[in-house]
Enzyme design. Structure first.
Site, PDB file in Angstrom:
ATOM      1  N   ASN A 182       0.905  -1.393   0.376  1.00 41.65           N
ATOM      2  CA  ASN A 182       0.350  -0.159  -0.422  1.00 41.65           C
ATOM      3  C   ASN A 182       0.932   1.253   0.185  1.00 41.65           C
ATOM      4  O   ASN A 182       0.585   2.548  -0.898  1.00 41.65           O
ATOM      5  CB  ASN A 182      -0.747  -0.198   1.150  1.00 41.65           C
ATOM      6  CG  ASN A 182      -1.255   1.297   2.164  1.00 41.65           C
ATOM      7  OD1 ASN A 182      -1.156   2.348   2.588  1.00 41.65           O
ATOM      8  ND2 ASN A 182      -2.871   0.553   1.787  1.00 41.65           N
ATOM      9  N   ARG A 191      -0.421  -5.423   2.295  1.00 37.55           N
ATOM     10  CA  ARG A 191      -2.397  -4.839   2.081  1.00 37.55           C
ATOM     11  C   ARG A 191      -1.660  -4.086   0.638  1.00 37.55           C
ATOM     12  O   ARG A 191      -0.886  -3.596   0.441  1.00 37.55           O
ATOM     13  CB  ARG A 191      -2.679  -3.118   2.452  1.00 37.55           C
ATOM     14  CG  ARG A 191      -2.386  -3.594   3.428  1.00 37.55           C
ATOM     15  CD  ARG A 191      -2.593  -2.680   5.019  1.00 37.55           C
ATOM     16  NE  ARG A 191      -1.707  -2.527   6.111  1.00 37.55           N
ATOM     17  CZ  ARG A 191      -1.475  -1.682   6.636  1.00 37.55           C
ATOM     18  NH1 ARG A 191      -2.008  -0.634   6.386  1.00 37.55           N
ATOM     19  NH2 ARG A 191      -0.690  -2.163   7.405  1.00 37.55           N
ATOM     20  N   SER A 192      -2.690  -3.601  -0.832  1.00 39.08           N
ATOM     21  CA  SER A 192      -2.528  -3.212  -2.242  1.00 39.08           C
ATOM     22  C   SER A 192      -3.241  -1.890  -1.371  1.00 39.08           C
ATOM     23  O   SER A 192      -3.687  -1.558  -0.555  1.00 39.08           O
ATOM     24  CB  SER A 192      -3.060  -4.216  -2.806  1.00 39.08           C
ATOM     25  OG  SER A 192      -4.030  -2.951  -4.115  1.00 39.08           O
ATOM     26  N   PRO A 257       1.478  -2.064  12.624  1.00 45.47           N
ATOM     27  CA  PRO A 257       2.466  -1.609  12.694  1.00 45.47           C
ATOM     28  C   PRO A 257       2.253  -0.207  13.168  1.00 45.47           C
ATOM     29  O   PRO A 257       2.456   0.383  14.245  1.00 45.47           O
ATOM     30  CB  PRO A 257       3.561  -2.023  11.915  1.00 45.47           C
ATOM     31  CG  PRO A 257       3.160  -3.267  11.358  1.00 45.47           C
ATOM     32  CD  PRO A 257       1.293  -2.695  11.496  1.00 45.47           C
ATOM     33  N   GLY A 289      -8.600   2.128   0.885  1.00 43.37           N
ATOM     34  CA  GLY A 289      -8.282   3.834   0.908  1.00 43.37           C
ATOM     35  C   GLY A 289      -9.324   4.037   2.086  1.00 43.37           C
ATOM     36  O   GLY A 289      -8.921   5.854   1.864  1.00 43.37           O
ATOM     37  N   ASP A 291     -10.128   4.145   5.313  1.00 40.09           N
ATOM     38  CA  ASP A 291      -9.794   4.100   6.775  1.00 40.09           C
ATOM     39  C   ASP A 291      -9.973   4.841   7.941  1.00 40.09           C
ATOM     40  O   ASP A 291      -8.856   6.311   7.382  1.00 40.09           O
ATOM     41  CB  ASP A 291      -9.115   3.258   6.351  1.00 40.09           C
ATOM     42  CG  ASP A 291      -7.377   4.453   5.938  1.00 40.09           C
ATOM     43  OD1 ASP A 291      -7.616   5.119   5.193  1.00 40.09           O
ATOM     44  OD2 ASP A 291      -5.939   3.680   6.171  1.00 40.09           O
ATOM     45  N   GLU A 484      -4.782  17.377   3.718  1.00 37.44           N
ATOM     46  CA  GLU A 484      -5.338  16.210   3.568  1.00 37.44           C
ATOM     47  C   GLU A 484      -7.229  16.029   3.297  1.00 37.44           C
ATOM     48  O   GLU A 484      -7.463  15.781   2.210  1.00 37.44           O
ATOM     49  CB  GLU A 484      -5.368  14.562   3.781  1.00 37.44           C
ATOM     50  CG  GLU A 484      -5.736  14.937   5.379  1.00 37.44           C
ATOM     51  CD  GLU A 484      -4.581  13.935   6.048  1.00 37.44           C
ATOM     52  OE1 GLU A 484      -4.860  12.946   4.949  1.00 37.44           O
ATOM     53  OE2 GLU A 484      -5.413  13.803   6.947  1.00 37.44           O
ATOM     54  N   GLU A 499      -7.613   8.564  13.419  1.00 35.40           N
ATOM     55  CA  GLU A 499      -6.423   8.590  13.477  1.00 35.40           C
ATOM     56  C   GLU A 499      -5.755   9.534  14.522  1.00 35.40           C
ATOM     57  O   GLU A 499      -5.300   8.916  14.856  1.00 35.40           O
ATOM     58  CB  GLU A 499      -6.192   6.865  13.193  1.00 35.40           C
ATOM     59  CG  GLU A 499      -7.487   6.193  13.319  1.00 35.40           C
ATOM     60  CD  GLU A 499      -6.789   4.861  12.270  1.00 35.40           C
ATOM     61  OE1 GLU A 499      -6.800   4.090  13.003  1.00 35.40           O
ATOM     62  OE2 GLU A 499      -6.416   4.846  10.895  1.00 35.40           O
TER      63      GLU A 499
END
Ligand SMILES: *[C@@H]1O[C@H](CO)[C@@H](O)[C@H](O)[C@H]1NC(C)=O
Ligand SMILES: *[C@@H]1O[C@H](CO)[C@@H](O)[C@H](O)[C@H]1NC(C)=O
Ligand SMILES: *[C@@H]1O[C@H](CO)[C@@H](O)[C@H](O)[C@H]1NC(C)=O
Ligand SMILES: *[C@@H]1O[C@H](CO)[C@@H](O)[C@H](O)[C@H]1NC(C)=O
Length: 553
Positions: A182, A191-192, A257, A289, A291, A484, A499
């Site tokens: 990712n 993950r992609s 992680p 994407g 998340d 963002e 998060e």
């Protein structure tokens, strides 16, 4: 600038594609950056506000030595838990500050005053666009040679080619594909992200006609699509027919992680037997994407809670539209290379997907596509901008769907939001929900409509572009920064929720603003009114700008 920078970007991703073909150990094997007691103890001690910081820090010595020192500390610890001050000293001694492995880089073909700036009529917008254009130099990075000579000391995955980082906490390149990560860190290896590499190759070709490069790399593009077929397919049975579509799915447990303590604490709210499944669904959410978003919260106990996440149980509209477009492009690429059998193969795949999209995801009553919920065997009828992705991807056969989609936007009152299109209409505190708005989702809707021959669709696209530009410009005027995401509820502010703190930078936001100014520069204004009433946009000539900066996840 386009040709060369795109080629670098593609080489980077294609390089990782080749790497993944070799016999590699299982993904994410590092006992420091990916899993294990050291990671657990340091992350749960929460030395840093953001868990990502620790897993981005390079090692000062070889990993064996670091692990050996850790084991010694652990052996001395009274109850298998190293006291906080000792653990902090251990980290200081064995890890370096994050970002050490990178150095600044300016794209070699960057030009001081690119032509598109002259097309922007509004003087304030023109000055702003010039400043945003400068940011590519701030966001350019290349890796120091140590990452090549001592890869085991870094979570960063080595690439000889320079790249653009999104900014803020995201100090690596994003979007790789399929069985490679990712983003460019070892802890992303499972993950992609949404599969857009084939679309990027198409943009590169549009600017260069570099058929040799296509020939050299088409098999790697095919590998990505094979990965989605082999590892991410679901079958949906409806009215006696069976359809193959794709979903986001990561069959690996354990906390992420880079968000370790949050995932661990969330899992602790569930019975022990449900925790691995939760972690896998969180990773699938990261792969999408989105998340995180209530879009994926279809499970029990409560559709507003992150612990109800069931990403893999949804068949997403956007993912399948991206793949549909990729299949069309692959068919065209193989024709161009004179390989008729492969061209036919991808044409057939696309035709099957068109039929599946229509049967499973299209909803005639609402006049739009919806995600399909495999667990409850019904469509998820909530609003998300992703519901319109087939327009953007040109993935439909009935031209009448454009007017229906417009009516859907009106009926769901989306056009009444004057500062950007919301991510959903649910306020959950997650970052991919109301009141946040994200640049790539604006792009999906705006360009989906702008492509249409319908004057009304083009007019709405232009108005949505004006709304988004004004929000970005107003916030920039107040804060001298690009974000963002944006909160569209209070007249436009930096976004929140989720998060981590909202990040400045920011690759994809800048890319979408510059794309819109390039496209509509003679119409958009820094005020509230459009400069001219009649809309017009060379939609076909646009690059998929949101790929430019490679999204973070
Ligand atoms: C044992 O570990 C816990 C943290 O997990 C700590 O709070 C406690 O003080 C430790 N006990 C001893 C005797 O060191
Ligand atoms: C994809 O699935 C195959 C088995 O079908 C498995 O061997 C392979 O490891 C999977 N790839 C990834 C990256 O998970
Ligand atoms: C690429 O080639 C096509 C025809 O083969 C031509 O129409 C187009 O203008 C070329 N594009 C560039 C950027 O050279
Ligand atoms: C077409 O592509 C496939 C897959 O890469 C390859 O095996 C085959 O040899 C190619 N055929 C021709 C005629 O180039």
């Amino acid at each position: 600038m386009l040709g060369r920078t795109w080629k670098l970007c593609l080489l980077l991703l294609l390089g990782l594609g080749l790497r993944s073909q070799e016999a590699l150990p299982p993904p994410c094997e590092s006992q420091i950056y990916c899993h294990g007691e050291l990671l657990h103890q340091v992350q749960m001690a929460k030395f840093y506000e953001d868990d990502k910081q620790f897993v981005d820090m390079p090692l000062s010595t070889a990993p064996d030595q670091v692990l050996q020192s850790f084991r010694e500390l652990l052996a001395q610890a009274p109850n298998q838990s190293i006291p906080r001050p000792q653990l902090q000293l251990f980290v200081q001694e064995h890890f370096q500050a994050k970002g050490q492995e990178l150095q600044p880089w300016s794209p070699g073909d960057w030009k001081d005053s690119p032509q598109f700036l002259q097309k922007i009529s509004d003087a304030k917008l023109r000055t702003w666009a010039g400043q945003l254009h400068q940011l590519w130099k701030k966001l350019g990075r290349k890796m120091k040679p140590e990452v090549l000579s001592h890869p085991e000391r870094f979570s960063l995955i080595y690439s000889e080619h320079p790249f653009i980082v999104p900014g803020g906490r995201f100090l690596e390149f994003y979007y790789c594909y399929g069985h490679i990560p990712n983003g460019g860190r070892v802890y992303y290896l499972q993950r992609s992200q949404p599969p857009l590499l084939t679309l990027m190759m198409d943009r590169y070709l549009a600017y260069t006609n570099d058929t040799t490069f296509l020939q050299e790399n088409i098999e790697t593009l095919a590998l990505e699509l094979d990965f989605w077929t082999k590892n991410r397919t679901v079958s949906v049975s409806l009215e006696g027919n069976s359809y193959s579509l794709n979903h986001y799915y990561v069959p690996y447990g354990g906390p992420r992680p880079e968000s370790y303590s949050k995932d661990e604490e969330l899992a602790n709210t569930l019975p022990e037997g449900d925790r691995e499944a939760l972690w896998a669904e969180l990773k699938a959410g990261a792969e999408s994407g989105w998340d995180f978003s209530s879009r994926w919260f279809i499970g029990s106990p409560n559709p507003n809670l992150l612990s109800s996440i069931r990403t893999s149980k949804l068949v997403p509209v956007d993912l399948n539209a991206f793949l549909c477009q990729a299949e069309e492009l692959m068919s065209n690429f193989y024709s161009r290379l004179g390989n008729a059998s492969q061209a036919t193969k991808y044409r057939t795949l696309r035709a099957q997907r068109l039929a599946a999209l229509k049967a499973v995801l299209w909803d005639e009553e609402s006049g739009i596509w919806f995600d399909y919920d495999l667990e409850n065997k019904k469509k998820n009828r909530e609003f998300y901008p992703s519901n319109l992705t087939p327009l953007w991807a040109g993935c439909f056969s009935d031209p009448g769907v454009v007017d229906k989609a417009l009516k859907y936007l009106e009926d769901s009152q989306i056009l009444t939001y004057q500062h950007g299109i919301p991510t959903s209409l649910k306020k959950t505190g997650q970052q991919w929900d109301f009141p946040n708005a994200w640049a790539p989702l604006q792009d999906l809707v705006i360009r989906g409509l702008a492509k249409s021959p319908s004057p009304r669709a083009q007019e709405v696209a232009l108005q949505l572009a004006q709304n988004w530009i004004r929000t970005n410009f107003d916030v920039y005027s107040q804060k001298s920064a690009m974000y963002e995401k944006y909160d569209i509820s209070n007249g436009g502010q930096p976004g929140g929720g989720g998060e981590y703190e909202v990040q400045e930078g920011f690759g994809w936001t800048n890319g979408v603003v510059l794309m819109l100014l390039d496209c509509y520069g003679d119409r958009l204004t820094s005020g509230t009114q459009l400069a001219f009433p009649e809309p017009y946009c060379l939609a076909a000539a646009l690059l998929p700008s949101f790929l430019l900066s490679l999204l973070p996840r």
